[in-house]
Design an enzyme around this catalytic site. Structure first.
Site, PDB file in Angstrom:
ATOM      1  N   HIS A 151       2.290   3.323  -5.799  1.00 36.48           N
ATOM      2  CA  HIS A 151       3.570   3.660  -5.175  1.00 36.48           C
ATOM      3  C   HIS A 151       4.626   2.664  -5.596  1.00 36.48           C
ATOM      4  O   HIS A 151       4.358   1.479  -5.763  1.00 36.48           O
ATOM      5  CB  HIS A 151       3.459   3.719  -3.649  1.00 36.48           C
ATOM      6  CG  HIS A 151       2.807   2.518  -3.042  1.00 36.48           C
ATOM      7  ND1 HIS A 151       1.453   2.322  -3.062  1.00 36.48           N
ATOM      8  CD2 HIS A 151       3.331   1.448  -2.395  1.00 36.48           C
ATOM      9  CE1 HIS A 151       1.154   1.192  -2.450  1.00 36.48           C
ATOM     10  NE2 HIS A 151       2.274   0.626  -2.045  1.00 36.48           N
TER      11      HIS A 151
ATOM     12  N   SER B  33      -1.559  -2.861  -0.151  1.00 32.39           N
ATOM     13  CA  SER B  33      -2.403  -2.526   0.997  1.00 32.39           C
ATOM     14  C   SER B  33      -2.857  -1.070   0.974  1.00 32.39           C
ATOM     15  O   SER B  33      -3.833  -0.716   1.634  1.00 32.39           O
ATOM     16  CB  SER B  33      -1.663  -2.808   2.311  1.00 32.39           C
ATOM     17  OG  SER B  33      -0.468  -2.067   2.380  1.00 32.39           O
TER      18      SER B  33
ATOM     19  N   HIS C  73       8.174   0.959  -4.476  1.00 29.30           N
ATOM     20  CA  HIS C  73       9.031   0.694  -3.330  1.00 29.30           C
ATOM     21  C   HIS C  73      10.484   0.666  -3.795  1.00 29.30           C
ATOM     22  O   HIS C  73      10.813  -0.082  -4.720  1.00 29.30           O
ATOM     23  CB  HIS C  73       8.755  -0.687  -2.725  1.00 29.30           C
ATOM     24  CG  HIS C  73       7.393  -0.890  -2.143  1.00 29.30           C
ATOM     25  ND1 HIS C  73       7.185  -0.917  -0.778  1.00 29.30           N
ATOM     26  CD2 HIS C  73       6.183  -1.124  -2.718  1.00 29.30           C
ATOM     27  CE1 HIS C  73       5.895  -1.164  -0.541  1.00 29.30           C
ATOM     28  NE2 HIS C  73       5.268  -1.295  -1.690  1.00 29.30           N
TER      29      HIS C  73
HETATM   30  P1  5GP Z   1       1.853  -1.937  -0.327  1.00 27.42           P
HETATM   31  O1  5GP Z   1       1.650  -3.064   0.640  1.00 27.42           O
HETATM   32  O2  5GP Z   1       0.539  -1.256  -0.651  1.00 27.42           O
HETATM   33  O3  5GP Z   1       2.628  -2.306  -1.564  1.00 27.42           O
HETATM   34  O4  5GP Z   1       2.774  -0.888   0.399  1.00 27.42           O
HETATM   35  C1  5GP Z   1       2.261   0.029   1.331  1.00 27.42           C
HETATM   36  C2  5GP Z   1       3.417   0.463   2.189  1.00 27.42           C
HETATM   37  O5  5GP Z   1       3.025   1.625   2.869  1.00 27.42           O
HETATM   38  C3  5GP Z   1       3.825  -0.577   3.234  1.00 27.42           C
HETATM   39  O6  5GP Z   1       5.184  -0.950   3.033  1.00 27.42           O
HETATM   40  C4  5GP Z   1       3.590   0.152   4.550  1.00 27.42           C
HETATM   41  O7  5GP Z   1       4.567  -0.138   5.514  1.00 27.42           O
HETATM   42  C5  5GP Z   1       3.597   1.610   4.153  1.00 27.42           C
HETATM   43  N1  5GP Z   1       2.785   2.476   4.969  1.00 27.42           N
HETATM   44  C6  5GP Z   1       1.512   2.230   5.405  1.00 27.42           C
HETATM   45  N2  5GP Z   1       1.047   3.273   6.115  1.00 27.42           N
HETATM   46  C7  5GP Z   1       2.055   4.200   6.136  1.00 27.42           C
HETATM   47  C8  5GP Z   1       2.177   5.503   6.725  1.00 27.42           C
HETATM   48  O8  5GP Z   1       1.262   6.028   7.370  1.00 27.42           O
HETATM   49  N3  5GP Z   1       3.347   6.155   6.534  1.00 27.42           N
HETATM   50  C9  5GP Z   1       4.384   5.606   5.815  1.00 27.42           C
HETATM   51  N4  5GP Z   1       5.503   6.332   5.703  1.00 27.42           N
HETATM   52  N5  5GP Z   1       4.301   4.387   5.248  1.00 27.42           N
HETATM   53  C10 5GP Z   1       3.148   3.691   5.397  1.00 27.42           C
END
Ligand code: 5GP
Ligand code: ZN
Length: 112
Positions: free
Chosen positions: A98, A93, A100
């Site tokens: 990144h 998203s 995790h």
């Molecule tokens: P993805 O879905 O791209 O693998 O992971 C994005 C992550 O970023 C999600 O787990 C979401 O909760 C986290 N995230 C989104 N916006 C923010 C933010 O403004 N601050 C922090 N610390 N995490 C965020």
């Protein structure tokens, strides 16, 4: 990139609960944690997805993995999951690479 959330967090322009930083990477707690430990590791360099890596990033990718172990151990997690979502259908998203680090609870496999 001015409009990238994780670039803005890495630069300090946007706030986050930072747990680690060095010249190449920043780690901070996920705002919507999937477990007692949920830390994101991002390169300071803007790379949109895993698929955008080039050979010149090879050392950086290794470094991000070592940072992941460092922050997991610092959070008291010897067992943890390291995950990267690549592409929207895989759950990505935020389009700044990144890792995790999730831990502190039993983790099922395969993930949903
Ligand atoms: P993805 O879905 O791209 O693998 O992971 C994005 C992550 O970023 C999600 O787990 C979401 O909760 C986290 N995230 C989104 N916006 C923010 C933010 O403004 N601050 C922090 N610390 N995490 C965020
Ligand atoms: Zn970025």
């Amino acid at each position: 990139m001015a409009d990238c959330l994780f670039c803005r967090i890495a630069s300090g322009e946007a706030r986050a609960d930072r747990v680690y930083e060095d010249d190449f990477a920043v780690a901070f707690r996920d705002i919507n944690p999937a477990g007692p430990t949920h830390i994101l590791i991002v390169p300071r360099k803007h790379i949109a997805t895993l698929a955008d890596l080039t050979p010149e990033d090879d050392a950086l990718v290794g470094h991000l993995h070592r940072v992941a172990v460092t922050v997991a151990h610092a959070d008291g997690r010897r067992d943890f999951r390291l995950a990267v979502n690549c592409g929207a259908d895989a759950g990505q998203s935020v389009f700044h690479l990144h890792l995790h680090v999730i831990g502190g609870r039993p983790l099922a496999w395969p993930p949903g």
